[in-house]
Design a protein around this motif. Sequence first.
Motif, PDB file in Angstrom:
ATOM      1  N   GLN A  17       0.829  -1.206   0.000  1.00  0.00           N
ATOM      2  CA  GLN A  17       0.000   0.000   0.000  1.00  0.00           C
ATOM      3  C   GLN A  17       0.859   1.250   0.000  1.00  0.00           C
ATOM      4  N   HIS A  18       1.902   1.277   0.818  1.00  0.00           N
ATOM      5  CA  HIS A  18       2.787   2.445   0.884  1.00  0.00           C
ATOM      6  C   HIS A  18       3.442   2.705  -0.468  1.00  0.00           C
ATOM      7  N   ASP A  19       3.962   1.649  -1.091  1.00  0.00           N
ATOM      8  CA  ASP A  19       4.648   1.820  -2.377  1.00  0.00           C
ATOM      9  C   ASP A  19       3.683   2.309  -3.453  1.00  0.00           C
ATOM     10  N   PHE A  20       2.454   1.804  -3.434  1.00  0.00           N
ATOM     11  CA  PHE A  20       1.476   2.245  -4.428  1.00  0.00           C
ATOM     12  C   PHE A  20       1.111   3.717  -4.233  1.00  0.00           C
ATOM     13  N   VAL A  21       0.856   4.097  -2.999  1.00  0.00           N
ATOM     14  CA  VAL A  21       0.481   5.490  -2.706  1.00  0.00           C
ATOM     15  C   VAL A  21       1.598   6.438  -3.125  1.00  0.00           C
ATOM     16  N   ALA A  22       2.849   6.011  -2.944  1.00  0.00           N
ATOM     17  CA  ALA A  22       3.986   6.877  -3.256  1.00  0.00           C
ATOM     18  C   ALA A  22       4.352   6.872  -4.736  1.00  0.00           C
ATOM     19  N   SER A  23       3.782   5.937  -5.509  1.00  0.00           N
ATOM     20  CA  SER A  23       4.224   5.778  -6.897  1.00  0.00           C
ATOM     21  C   SER A  23       3.501   6.722  -7.842  1.00  0.00           C
ATOM     22  N   GLU A  24       4.095   6.898  -9.019  1.00  0.00           N
ATOM     23  CA  GLU A  24       3.474   7.680 -10.086  1.00  0.00           C
ATOM     24  C   GLU A  24       3.026   6.797 -11.247  1.00  0.00           C
ATOM     25  N   ASP A  25       3.297   5.485 -11.155  1.00  0.00           N
ATOM     26  CA  ASP A  25       2.882   4.594 -12.241  1.00  0.00           C
ATOM     27  C   ASP A  25       2.638   3.158 -11.766  1.00  0.00           C
TER      28      ASP A  25
END
Length: 592
Positions: A270-278
């Motif tokens: 979840q953290h990685d998705f929220v922080a990602s741009e793609d």
Amino acid sequence: MSADALLPLLKSTFGFDAFRGRQGEVVDRVMAGARTLAVMPTGAGKSLTYQLPAVALNGCVVVVSPLIALMHDQLRGARAAGIRAASLTSVDADWAETRQAYRDGQLDLLYVAPERATGEGFRNLLEAQTPALFAIDEAHCVSEWGHDFRPNYRLLRPLLDAFPAVPRLALTATADKHTREDILVQLGIPADGLILAGFDRPNIRYAVRPRVSPAKQLVEFIAANPGPGIVYAPTRNGTERLAEQIAAATGRRVAAYHAGLDPELRARVQHDFVASEDGIVTATVAFGMGIDKPDVRFVAHAGLPKSIESYYQETGRAGRDGDPAEAMMLWGADDFARARMRLSELPEVRVAGERVRLNALAALVETVECRRALLLRHFGENPPERCGNCDNCLEPAAQVDATVLAQKLLSAVYRTGQSFGAGHIEAVLTGRSDERIASRGHDKLSVFGIVAGEEARLIKPLVRSLMAREALDTTEHGGLMLGPAARAMMKGETAVLMAEPPVKRTQRAGRGGASATPNPVGDPLFDALRAMRRELAAEAGVPPYVIFHDAVLRTMASERPATRSALADIPGVGGKKLEAWGDAFLNVIRQF
């Protein structure tokens, strides 16, 4: 103090010159101490209707929210805007400091879950310092008629009534008429306190497709949408399988998310998705309600959602920033068979309501009319007949009268004993004899070989359609059997109209590049601003969108402000963000 009087504070805190939609009306009622239920579509700025009063009012606004992740996402955004905010959750280590800050009047916002809000200890805390406002987010959870009922929400009323002079604001994006009426009763809000801002999300393009080759269909869809996205799958295994398939076919970063994963891994995904741009997440419906990520560019369903309310909420996670977004659903006849089987597991009191919800979903997937119009009518609105931004408006399908074919198909199911699958029934109808058909004497039936030519290619889609309409059901072993709606169709009392299936339907291309990427014109300044945003976000330990949304960066790239005052005129650039990050973005702009 009226909402208009708060416009300078709206500008200095959030960077906006005016309220959007009906935000101003909601804020007016809050500032007047009234009790309010605001039904506003996702992306309409619900949180601002309590965050702005939190800055303006004396005292702390207590926000009841159902998920820790949702609270923490909103917490980051509030703090970035300069709002003194905290949360009391099971993963927060600073409980004592937060409670003391509340007692000392050092907080503007305090987020808490309903389970904690209904405890005696929390009420004692509030008695030490009366709140300025109760805000109940995701308020549909209080209603048994809502699609995501949470029993702990029912226990909030005693807490609210213990502070009768404190205004209360309930917020939801998803509530039909029955649910809205129940929320008002359960939370003690008068009928004239309802503000219905509408449900339309015009920036989302809706499409529904029969599920033929799901991985291939999803890969084609994702190829046209390079931004962040969510793919919902009905099972845990399905999320993991799709994650592997999509990653292998697209080269994109894809992670699976479901309740069976280790909590630490789930939190990291979840953290990685929220922080990602793609980034892409393939997930069960356990994922998403707690995501306050504005730049999700697409949401895809690999199977049927639970209800139209669930579908609306889940697709609403796309395009919260107002930019164009895509929503695609893949469905199959077996989805409806499983859903109707689950109805038998429910308490009797809920079966009728859930059947209505399921039939509403069937109407959505079967319609040849505007899908947005059908969706909005479900929530009590009176939309135009065509929206111009759904698959049926953009690629209208011809309608076929399949009444006679449906009678033949249902008759074949009945005459073969209501125990054979769709392939067997199709073979009987089209006269394709084999050992199985001959051994059972099905080649001697009156329905053998009565379908030919163009009519034959309608059999498979018609099976899907009749399953959705409760004319067909499945046996325990997967055979077809007649459903409750079959009798009227067989007697000719009900017409069966369906969309004519195309010979071969391919995934619609993107919008000519206008929405598939946040930088449609390839402006190097925009890319440089995004790179700076990533750098600042990493330093601050927040997702990039907390710094600025893509829309703000596009405006910067277009207008190229040269001074702080000019940068402050861009919508979304509030005082705290200007002070913290303004010079960094101005320095990037000066290099171009």
